[in-house]
Design a protein around this motif. Structure first.
Motif, PDB file in Angstrom:
ATOM      1  N   PRO A  79      16.649 -56.796 -44.585  1.00 31.26           N
ATOM      2  CA  PRO A  79      15.707 -56.962 -45.706  1.00 31.26           C
ATOM      3  C   PRO A  79      14.560 -57.894 -45.331  1.00 31.26           C
ATOM      4  O   PRO A  79      14.645 -58.634 -44.337  1.00 31.26           O
ATOM      5  CB  PRO A  79      16.576 -57.557 -46.811  1.00 31.26           C
ATOM      6  CG  PRO A  79      17.687 -58.254 -46.092  1.00 31.26           C
ATOM      7  CD  PRO A  79      17.939 -57.471 -44.833  1.00 31.26           C
ATOM      8  N   TRP A 127      17.696 -57.807 -52.338  1.00 34.95           N
ATOM      9  CA  TRP A 127      18.636 -56.860 -51.725  1.00 34.95           C
ATOM     10  C   TRP A 127      20.045 -57.426 -51.626  1.00 34.95           C
ATOM     11  O   TRP A 127      20.898 -56.854 -50.949  1.00 34.95           O
ATOM     12  CB  TRP A 127      18.099 -56.457 -50.353  1.00 34.95           C
ATOM     13  CG  TRP A 127      16.696 -55.954 -50.473  1.00 34.95           C
ATOM     14  CD1 TRP A 127      15.549 -56.633 -50.183  1.00 34.95           C
ATOM     15  CD2 TRP A 127      16.295 -54.699 -51.005  1.00 34.95           C
ATOM     16  NE1 TRP A 127      14.446 -55.874 -50.486  1.00 34.95           N
ATOM     17  CE2 TRP A 127      14.878 -54.668 -50.992  1.00 34.95           C
ATOM     18  CE3 TRP A 127      16.988 -53.578 -51.483  1.00 34.95           C
ATOM     19  CZ2 TRP A 127      14.142 -53.580 -51.429  1.00 34.95           C
ATOM     20  CZ3 TRP A 127      16.256 -52.487 -51.932  1.00 34.95           C
ATOM     21  CH2 TRP A 127      14.861 -52.493 -51.900  1.00 34.95           C
ATOM     22  N   SER A 128      20.294 -58.523 -52.321  1.00 33.50           N
ATOM     23  CA  SER A 128      21.611 -59.180 -52.337  1.00 33.50           C
ATOM     24  C   SER A 128      22.100 -59.286 -53.780  1.00 33.50           C
ATOM     25  O   SER A 128      21.295 -59.280 -54.717  1.00 33.50           O
ATOM     26  CB  SER A 128      21.524 -60.584 -51.726  1.00 33.50           C
ATOM     27  OG  SER A 128      21.054 -60.535 -50.395  1.00 33.50           O
ATOM     28  N   PRO A 181      24.910 -53.929 -50.879  1.00 30.22           N
ATOM     29  CA  PRO A 181      23.828 -54.907 -50.709  1.00 30.22           C
ATOM     30  C   PRO A 181      24.118 -55.885 -49.576  1.00 30.22           C
ATOM     31  O   PRO A 181      25.237 -55.945 -49.047  1.00 30.22           O
ATOM     32  CB  PRO A 181      23.777 -55.615 -52.071  1.00 30.22           C
ATOM     33  CG  PRO A 181      25.119 -55.404 -52.670  1.00 30.22           C
ATOM     34  CD  PRO A 181      25.580 -54.070 -52.182  1.00 30.22           C
ATOM     35  N   ASP A 182      23.106 -56.634 -49.212  1.00 35.35           N
ATOM     36  CA  ASP A 182      23.219 -57.598 -48.113  1.00 35.35           C
ATOM     37  C   ASP A 182      24.223 -58.691 -48.476  1.00 35.35           C
ATOM     38  O   ASP A 182      23.980 -59.517 -49.346  1.00 35.35           O
ATOM     39  CB  ASP A 182      21.844 -58.203 -47.838  1.00 35.35           C
ATOM     40  CG  ASP A 182      21.835 -59.110 -46.624  1.00 35.35           C
ATOM     41  OD1 ASP A 182      22.835 -59.109 -45.874  1.00 35.35           O
ATOM     42  OD2 ASP A 182      20.831 -59.820 -46.421  1.00 35.35           O
ATOM     43  N   PHE A 217      21.523 -54.695 -45.200  1.00 35.40           N
ATOM     44  CA  PHE A 217      21.645 -53.717 -46.277  1.00 35.40           C
ATOM     45  C   PHE A 217      22.348 -52.480 -45.716  1.00 35.40           C
ATOM     46  O   PHE A 217      21.810 -51.773 -44.866  1.00 35.40           O
ATOM     47  CB  PHE A 217      20.252 -53.376 -46.794  1.00 35.40           C
ATOM     48  CG  PHE A 217      20.217 -52.515 -48.013  1.00 35.40           C
ATOM     49  CD1 PHE A 217      20.480 -53.048 -49.263  1.00 35.40           C
ATOM     50  CD2 PHE A 217      19.889 -51.166 -47.911  1.00 35.40           C
ATOM     51  CE1 PHE A 217      20.425 -52.252 -50.406  1.00 35.40           C
ATOM     52  CE2 PHE A 217      19.827 -50.369 -49.039  1.00 35.40           C
ATOM     53  CZ  PHE A 217      20.107 -50.911 -50.294  1.00 35.40           C
TER      54      PHE A 217
END
Length: 397
Positions: free
Chosen positions: A240, A247-248, A267-268, A274
């Motif tokens: 990301p 993205w987490s 998600p991360d 990711f």
């Protein structure tokens, strides 16, 4: 560590995954059990047996969560939407009760976002069971979904559902934690190869459980054979943007994109990137000798999905990739049954891409079946394989 009497009482009171002849009528148990395979199914079976008082030895050729195993890799999804298949929702419920009994947390709650380009009957058919068993699911309008997750492009999506009690499990680490909990409870673990049933008998056990993942068919060619077929599955981790938490969790859930292909991602987590994975069954794969280098075709397909659904990640760097395998049964159901010609031998496998999350419940079920004669659901038994239907993906099961 859970008190043994509390554990046995919990088993007796567990959701009715199978009819019990008598829930642990034996209050003391010195049965010697050898469990072959220290992946998710084998590790949890060994741990549950040991917690119930059995004398258990756990063996694995390369160790728990190793790279060749179906239980290796970074993460797995745990979710309860299973269409109308109640037995699996009950198993997920039991799994949620047992995962927290480990000495180290391996679960991160993220929710699962189900995005359907076509019919969403699979989700809808599961709703009555989910409500009854305590799994909340929200239907989101497209406008609400876009407002909540602006980093997702919902073009082409017709319906959106958010499964709230769902998330990610740390796969490789979980296998190690289960093994360590088993040893701490008095079990014996060794990294050791077992070639077949005759080789296992040197262990002198009263009962044997073979939870050998993609190798189950090779160890039992006459009983299982190609009814468990390993397929090559590629997983990618994309980086990301720097300084972004979009993205987490909690800003990004696990997601499933139902289209011509079923693609999902995580998600991360823990800075790993990711995750993007295609649930479509890959080509046949040898888990012992097969190359685990990612393919250019698979990477290109993942990037196409990123560009369409997550535009900000269109040019994200590929941080790493994994090649694992699904161990597919013909109908996508698990295999949990006695060997038809050996009463003291149990075969456990057929995870079919969706088994990891269920592993505590699998160990629970095998323990009750082995020690107290509890029945196993018919859809898990070997006899059904002769007439099993087409192979399903993990999100169709």
């Amino acid at each position: 560590m859970i008190d043994r009497r509390q554990f046995l009482a919990g088993l007796a009171a567990a959701a009715p995954l199978a009819t019990r002849r008598e829930a642990f009528a034996v209050t003391t148990n010195s049965m010697r059990v050898a469990v072959i395979g220290a992946g998710a199914f084998g590790g949890w079976t060994a741990l549950q047996l040991r917690r119930a008082g059995a004398d258990v030895t756990l063996l694995d050729a390369w160790g728990p969560g190793n790279t060749r195993a179906s239980s290796g890799g970074e993460t797995r999804v745990i979710r309860a939407i299973y269409g109308p298949d109640r037995v699996y929702v009950e198993m997920v419920k039991r799994a949620f009760e047992l995962w927290p009994t480990l000495p180290e947390p391996v679960y991160a709650e993220t929710g699962v976002l189900w995005m359907h380009r076509v019919d969403d009957g699979y989700v809808r058919s599961s709703l009555p069971i989910l409500r009854e068993l305590g799994f909340p699911v929200d239907q989101l309008t497209l406008a609400a979904a876009k407002d909540r997750y602006p980093q997702i492009d919902f073009h082409g999506v017709k319906s959106v559902w958010l499964e709230r009690r769902a998330g990610a499990l740390s796969a490789r680490r979980a296998c190690e934690v289960v093994r360590d909990a088993f040893v701490a409870a008095g079990g014996t673990y060794r990294t050791e190869r077992v070639r077949d049933l005759d080789d296992a008998r040197r262990l002198g056990a009263d009962a044997y459980v073979f939870a050998c993942g993609p190798w189950l068919g090779k160890l039992f060619p006459d009983v299982v054979g190609d009814r468990v077929r390993p397929t090559r599955q590629e997983v990618y981790y994309f980086g990301p943007p720097a300084g972004s938490d979009r993205w987490s969790p909690p800003h990004m859930p696990i997601w499933i994109d139902f289209g011509q292909r079923i693609v999902y991602g995580i998600p991360d987590l823990h800075g790993r990137g990711f995750k993007v994975a295609d649930d479509t069954r890959g080509r046949p794969f040898d888990p012992t000798t097969g190359s685990r280098a990612p393919s250019a075709e698979g990477i290109a397909r993942a990037r196409t999905l990123l560009a369409e659904r997550f535009p900000e990640l269109r040019d994200a760097p590929l941080l790493s990739a994994e090649v694992c395998q699904y161990e597919n049964s013909p109908d996508g159901n698990l295999i949990i049954d006695r060997h038809p010609h050996a009463e003291n031998v149990w075969l456990v496998g057929g995870g079919s891409g969706h088994g990891f999350k269920l592993s505590p419940a699998v160990g629970d079920l095998v323990t009750r079946a082995l020690l107290s004669g509890a029945d196993v659901p018919a859809q898990f038994k070997l006899a059904r394989l002769a007439s099993a239907g087409k192979r399903k993906t993990q999100f169709e099961k």
